[in-house]
Design a protein around this motif. Sequence first.
Motif, PDB file in Angstrom:
ATOM      1  N   THR A  35      11.857  12.263  52.543  1.00 43.65           N
ATOM      2  CA  THR A  35      12.384  11.165  51.668  1.00 43.65           C
ATOM      3  C   THR A  35      11.653  11.337  50.218  1.00 43.65           C
ATOM      4  O   THR A  35      12.371  11.063  49.226  1.00 43.65           O
ATOM      5  N   THR A  36      10.374  11.698  50.243  1.00 42.45           N
ATOM      6  CA  THR A  36       9.676  11.904  49.086  1.00 42.45           C
ATOM      7  C   THR A  36      10.305  12.872  48.281  1.00 42.45           C
ATOM      8  O   THR A  36      10.452  12.924  47.149  1.00 42.45           O
ATOM      9  N   ASN A  37      10.750  13.911  49.080  1.00 40.35           N
ATOM     10  CA  ASN A  37      11.268  15.249  48.057  1.00 40.35           C
ATOM     11  C   ASN A  37      12.586  14.704  47.689  1.00 40.35           C
ATOM     12  O   ASN A  37      13.004  15.250  46.656  1.00 40.35           O
ATOM     13  N   LEU A  38      13.405  14.030  48.387  1.00 40.14           N
ATOM     14  CA  LEU A  38      14.447  13.589  48.044  1.00 40.14           C
ATOM     15  C   LEU A  38      14.452  12.691  46.800  1.00 40.14           C
ATOM     16  O   LEU A  38      15.262  12.801  45.590  1.00 40.14           O
ATOM     17  N   PHE A  39      13.633  11.627  46.724  1.00 41.58           N
ATOM     18  CA  PHE A  39      13.287  10.825  45.514  1.00 41.58           C
ATOM     19  C   PHE A  39      12.891  11.563  44.374  1.00 41.58           C
ATOM     20  O   PHE A  39      13.325  11.323  43.345  1.00 41.58           O
ATOM     21  N   TRP A  40      11.865  12.647  44.612  1.00 44.10           N
ATOM     22  CA  TRP A  40      11.489  13.526  43.432  1.00 44.10           C
ATOM     23  C   TRP A  40      12.554  14.475  42.948  1.00 44.10           C
ATOM     24  O   TRP A  40      12.808  14.247  41.796  1.00 44.10           O
ATOM     25  N   TYR A  41      12.886  15.247  43.608  1.00 50.28           N
ATOM     26  CA  TYR A  41      13.843  16.199  43.337  1.00 50.28           C
ATOM     27  C   TYR A  41      15.495  16.071  43.429  1.00 50.28           C
ATOM     28  O   TYR A  41      15.991  16.576  42.533  1.00 50.28           O
ATOM     29  N   GLY A  42      15.797  15.188  44.199  1.00 47.72           N
ATOM     30  CA  GLY A  42      17.045  14.717  44.129  1.00 47.72           C
ATOM     31  C   GLY A  42      17.511  13.630  43.284  1.00 47.72           C
ATOM     32  O   GLY A  42      18.522  13.619  42.657  1.00 47.72           O
ATOM     33  N   LEU A  45      12.871  10.904  40.563  1.00 53.09           N
ATOM     34  CA  LEU A  45      12.032   9.721  40.259  1.00 53.09           C
ATOM     35  C   LEU A  45      10.714  10.339  40.095  1.00 53.09           C
ATOM     36  O   LEU A  45      10.383  11.308  40.375  1.00 53.09           O
ATOM     37  N   PRO A  46       9.943   9.434  39.100  1.00 49.57           N
ATOM     38  CA  PRO A  46       8.204   9.911  38.869  1.00 49.57           C
ATOM     39  C   PRO A  46       7.631  10.235  40.152  1.00 49.57           C
ATOM     40  O   PRO A  46       8.163   9.467  41.184  1.00 49.57           O
ATOM     41  N   GLU A  47       6.556  10.895  40.072  1.00 50.76           N
ATOM     42  CA  GLU A  47       5.845  11.409  41.424  1.00 50.76           C
ATOM     43  C   GLU A  47       5.369  10.358  42.005  1.00 50.76           C
ATOM     44  O   GLU A  47       5.468  10.125  43.381  1.00 50.76           O
ATOM     45  N   LEU A  48       4.842   9.069  41.382  1.00 47.30           N
ATOM     46  CA  LEU A  48       4.198   8.103  42.173  1.00 47.30           C
ATOM     47  C   LEU A  48       5.216   7.157  42.772  1.00 47.30           C
ATOM     48  O   LEU A  48       4.927   6.801  43.991  1.00 47.30           O
ATOM     49  N   ALA A  49       6.104   7.266  42.138  1.00 47.46           N
ATOM     50  CA  ALA A  49       7.503   6.065  42.571  1.00 47.46           C
ATOM     51  C   ALA A  49       7.959   6.982  43.892  1.00 47.46           C
ATOM     52  O   ALA A  49       8.360   6.175  45.008  1.00 47.46           O
ATOM     53  N   GLY A  50       8.377   7.981  43.809  1.00 46.41           N
ATOM     54  CA  GLY A  50       8.901   8.831  44.822  1.00 46.41           C
ATOM     55  C   GLY A  50       7.804   8.753  46.199  1.00 46.41           C
ATOM     56  O   GLY A  50       8.277   8.511  47.152  1.00 46.41           O
ATOM     57  N   GLN A  51       6.650   9.032  45.896  1.00 48.22           N
ATOM     58  CA  GLN A  51       5.570   8.861  46.894  1.00 48.22           C
ATOM     59  C   GLN A  51       5.414   7.794  47.690  1.00 48.22           C
ATOM     60  O   GLN A  51       5.633   7.588  49.060  1.00 48.22           O
ATOM     61  N   ALA A  52       5.528   6.602  46.781  1.00 45.53           N
ATOM     62  CA  ALA A  52       5.586   5.322  47.281  1.00 45.53           C
ATOM     63  C   ALA A  52       6.554   4.952  48.246  1.00 45.53           C
ATOM     64  O   ALA A  52       6.624   4.469  49.323  1.00 45.53           O
ATOM     65  N   LEU A  53       8.029   5.294  47.688  1.00 46.32           N
ATOM     66  CA  LEU A  53       9.120   5.027  48.419  1.00 46.32           C
ATOM     67  C   LEU A  53       9.349   5.865  49.564  1.00 46.32           C
ATOM     68  O   LEU A  53       9.655   5.217  50.640  1.00 46.32           O
ATOM     69  N   GLY A  54       8.767   7.140  49.624  1.00 42.54           N
ATOM     70  CA  GLY A  54       8.807   7.812  50.547  1.00 42.54           C
ATOM     71  C   GLY A  54       7.812   7.308  52.051  1.00 42.54           C
ATOM     72  O   GLY A  54       8.041   7.224  53.029  1.00 42.54           O
TER      73      GLY A  54
END
Length: 155
Positions: A35-42, A45-54
Amino acid sequence: MRLLSTLYRRFSRLIHEVAKFGTVGALAYVTQLATTNLFWYGLGLPELAGQALGTVCATVVAFLGNRFWTFRHRSHSGLLLSYALFFGLNGVGLLIQLACLWFTAAVLGLDGPLARNIAGNVVGVGLGSLFRFWSYKKWVFRAPRQVISRDPGPA
């Protein structure tokens, strides 16, 4: 052989809980990565937001797996209270992981990729997981209450 059989009978519930806890943790870890990679690359999303959501997605998977599979034989308080405790204790586990990273970099002076991964993703996750397992059993998914009979029985 008899010793092993005796030990297994004595600790079988703990062995099964640890195995299920590890399975749920592995699934949550895969969820975290995906999910983190989906939020980042798919989704870009910014790095911190993607990490938090993942992390939130992984925590939901871990909570559901542990509540309804690993510790299903234990008492369950209200869903909201269990979930709040679960998130709080995961926060403590994260602090343990961050403390391992800090100690390795600030005290030991090791700050390369290998040192970071060993400190954070091996030692930190390992110690954090030990804390989580213990604390989930103690506070989130407590053992069923034993009913104590006050009847002295036949005289």
